[in-house]
Design an enzyme around this catalytic site. Structure first.
Site, short mmCIF file in Angstrom:
data_model
loop_
_atom_site.label_atom_id
_atom_site.label_comp_id
_atom_site.label_asym_id
_atom_site.label_seq_id
_atom_site.Cartn_x
_atom_site.Cartn_y
_atom_site.Cartn_z
N ASN A 1 2.20 -5.18 -3.15
CA ASN A 1 0.80 -5.51 -2.90
C ASN A 1 -0.01 -4.25 -2.62
O ASN A 1 0.44 -3.38 -1.88
CB ASN A 1 0.78 -6.43 -1.66
CG ASN A 1 -0.56 -7.07 -1.37
OD1 ASN A 1 -1.12 -7.74 -2.24
ND2 ASN A 1 -1.08 -6.88 -0.16
N HIS B 1 -10.30 -6.25 -2.13
CA HIS B 1 -11.37 -6.09 -1.12
C HIS B 1 -12.50 -5.38 -1.86
O HIS B 1 -12.45 -4.17 -2.08
CB HIS B 1 -10.87 -5.24 0.05
CG HIS B 1 -9.82 -5.91 0.86
ND1 HIS B 1 -10.08 -7.05 1.61
CD2 HIS B 1 -8.51 -5.64 1.04
CE1 HIS B 1 -8.97 -7.43 2.21
NE2 HIS B 1 -8.00 -6.60 1.88
N GLU C 1 0.79 -1.24 0.00
CA GLU C 1 0.00 0.00 0.00
C GLU C 1 0.82 1.29 0.00
O GLU C 1 0.56 2.20 0.77
CB GLU C 1 -0.97 -0.01 1.19
CG GLU C 1 -1.87 -1.24 1.21
CD GLU C 1 -2.86 -1.25 2.38
OE1 GLU C 1 -2.76 -0.39 3.27
OE2 GLU C 1 -3.71 -2.15 2.40
N GLU D 1 -6.14 -10.74 -1.26
CA GLU D 1 -6.96 -10.51 -0.07
C GLU D 1 -8.45 -10.46 -0.41
O GLU D 1 -9.21 -9.66 0.14
CB GLU D 1 -6.52 -9.19 0.61
CG GLU D 1 -5.04 -9.16 0.92
CD GLU D 1 -4.59 -7.94 1.73
OE1 GLU D 1 -5.44 -7.18 2.24
OE2 GLU D 1 -3.37 -7.75 1.86
N ASP E 1 -12.21 -10.45 -0.79
CA ASP E 1 -13.49 -10.59 -0.09
C ASP E 1 -14.49 -9.65 -0.74
O ASP E 1 -14.11 -8.70 -1.42
CB ASP E 1 -13.41 -10.41 1.44
CG ASP E 1 -12.71 -9.15 1.93
OD1 ASP E 1 -12.61 -8.17 1.17
OD2 ASP E 1 -12.27 -9.13 3.10
C1 XIL Z 1 -6.07 -6.24 8.45
C2 XIL Z 1 -6.41 -7.43 9.33
O1 XIL Z 1 -7.34 -8.25 8.68
C3 XIL Z 1 -6.97 -6.94 10.64
O2 XIL Z 1 -7.12 -8.04 11.55
C4 XIL Z 1 -6.06 -5.90 11.27
O3 XIL Z 1 -6.67 -5.37 12.41
C5 XIL Z 1 -5.74 -4.79 10.29
O4 XIL Z 1 -5.21 -5.33 9.09
N1 XIL Z 1 -4.92 -4.68 3.72
C6 XIL Z 1 -3.89 -5.45 4.17
C7 XIL Z 1 -4.07 -6.30 5.36
O5 XIL Z 1 -2.84 -5.52 3.50
O6 XIL Z 1 -2.89 -6.46 6.10
C8 XIL Z 1 -5.16 -5.78 6.26
O7 XIL Z 1 -5.37 -6.73 7.29
C9 XIL Z 1 -6.42 -5.52 5.47
C10 XIL Z 1 -6.18 -4.49 4.40
#
Ligand code: XIL
Length: 353
Positions: free
Chosen positions: A201, A237, A153, A269, A271
């Site tokens: 990422n 996401h 990020e 990631e 969802d």
């Molecule tokens: C999130 C986790 O799922 C949570 O449990 C934590 O509190 C915060 O981080 N992008 C990412 C992940 O790269 O590391 C994040 O994970 C979600 C967004």
């Protein structure tokens, strides 16, 4: 044994095989795609959770346990700077069940321990802290972690670099020099494990947009100059409104341009957050999941599809997006949702369509 008896046994055996449902990991394997899930060490004593992971997935990624804050809560001068146990437990579980492990993440602006964020360090001190952190963490896991999200990020929505501790506040020494600090992090990770696949990422970079354009420019520069970048992680996401022909087309074209650079692509990631769990919402979610998986299946450089969790029961969504939930492939009761069936059939299609 009579002929008829043998025939009966054979037919019974065949029908068992024909009806025994195939799992995600089995459907993904012939595609050379790893089916992954983010997991939490807190739930490793939940037998239903671990059984599901072991049967359905072929890759794991610790949801939090390898991030800077959780894994190095104290400075190197401390007798016990690292807290490897939770991440080690996940890795041991993965090894026991023949799952690949993705490491997440070495350089991120979030979940940085206070001793770093509040330490008032100079640029050169920060550089040596990060170098030491990357070397120690990557070496600790060695070949047990086949791929790392080295930097997470780093870009804003408009394609500019995010102002962070690591970049320019005060940064590790390359403030104002664009993606040079990302390059440095990749070099340090590569030196610690030359065999590991190294990823950049990010989220909201699935389609062609200013952020993915900036990542593309960086990736193409890195490839040209031999910076050790193996691939790009697309977080994904998503919400249901991603399921539009223009967006999906743009997503496929975006993945294609990165693969044309010779990069590997991972969906890291995934969802799809919903506002309710009505059948219509679950079906819409399923459709989008199928589309996302399908684009990966049809791009030979796409080698992993990973969801950000296993069951809706433990998902990060309700905590991070008020009013949302129901984003994963298995429901609160660990039962496969319509989205599960949809991903499974995307994996089983012949890839030509
Ligand atoms: C999130 C986790 O799922 C949570 O449990 C934590 O509190 C915060 O981080 N992008 C990412 C992940 O790269 O590391 C994040 O994970 C979600 C967004």
């Amino acid at each position: 044994m009579t002929h008829g008896c043998l025939r009966f046994i054979l037919i019974s055996l065949l029908s068992v095989f024909a009806t025994s449902p195939i799992t995600l990991r089995e459907a993904a394997a012939p595609r050379r795609i790893l089916m992954g899930a983010a997991v939490s060490s807190r739930h490793l004593d939940d037998a239903k959770y671990t059984a599901l992971i072991a049967s359905e997935f072929s890759q794991l990624e610790p949801e939090n346990e390898m991030k800077f804050g959780p894994i190095q809560p104290r400075p190197s001068s401390d007798p016990q700077p690292y807290n490897f146990a939770p991440a080690d437990a996940i890795v041991a579980f993965a090894q026991a069940h023949h799952l690949a492990v993705r490491g997440h993440t070495l350089v991120w602006h979030q979940q940085v321990p206070q001793w770093v964020s509040k330490g008032q360090f100079t640029t050169s001190q920060l550089a040596s802290i990060l170098h030491d952190h990357i070397s120690t963490e990557v070496s600790h896991f060695g070949a047990k972690v086949y791929a790392w999200d080295v930097v997470n990020e780093a870009f804003n929505k408009d394609g500019t670099l995010r102002s962070t501790l690591w970049y320019n506040q005060p940064g590790i020494g390359f403030a104002g020099q664009g993606t040079k600090y990302i390059e440095q992090a990749l070099e340090w990770a590569h030196a610690a494990n030359p065999q590991a696949k190294l990823f950049y990422n990010d989220y909201d970079a699935e389609t062609e947009n200013p952020k993915s354009d900036a990542i593309y420019a960086m990736a193409s520069d890195f490839k040209q100059r031999g910076v050790p970048l193996t691939g790009i992680g697309f977080q994904a996401h998503l919400t249901i409104d991603f399921d539009q022909p223009e967006k999906l087309k743009s997503y496929a074209a975006n993945l294609q341009r990165f693969s044309d650079l010779g990069l590997e692509l991972h969906i890291t990631e995934l969802d799809v957050r919903l506002k309710d769990s009505n059948p219509a919402s679950l079906n819409a979610e399923a459709h989008l999941y199928g589309e996302i998986a399908g684009v990966c299946v049809r791009n030979p450089s796409c080698k992993a599809i990973q969801t950000w969790g296993v069951t809706d029961k433990y998902s990060w969504i309700p905590f991070s997006f008020k009013g949302y939930g129901w984003g994963l492939l298995f429901d609160d009761a660990y039962q496969p949702k319509p989205a599960y069936t949809s991903v499974l059939s995307a994996l089983m299609k012949n890839g030509k369509e």
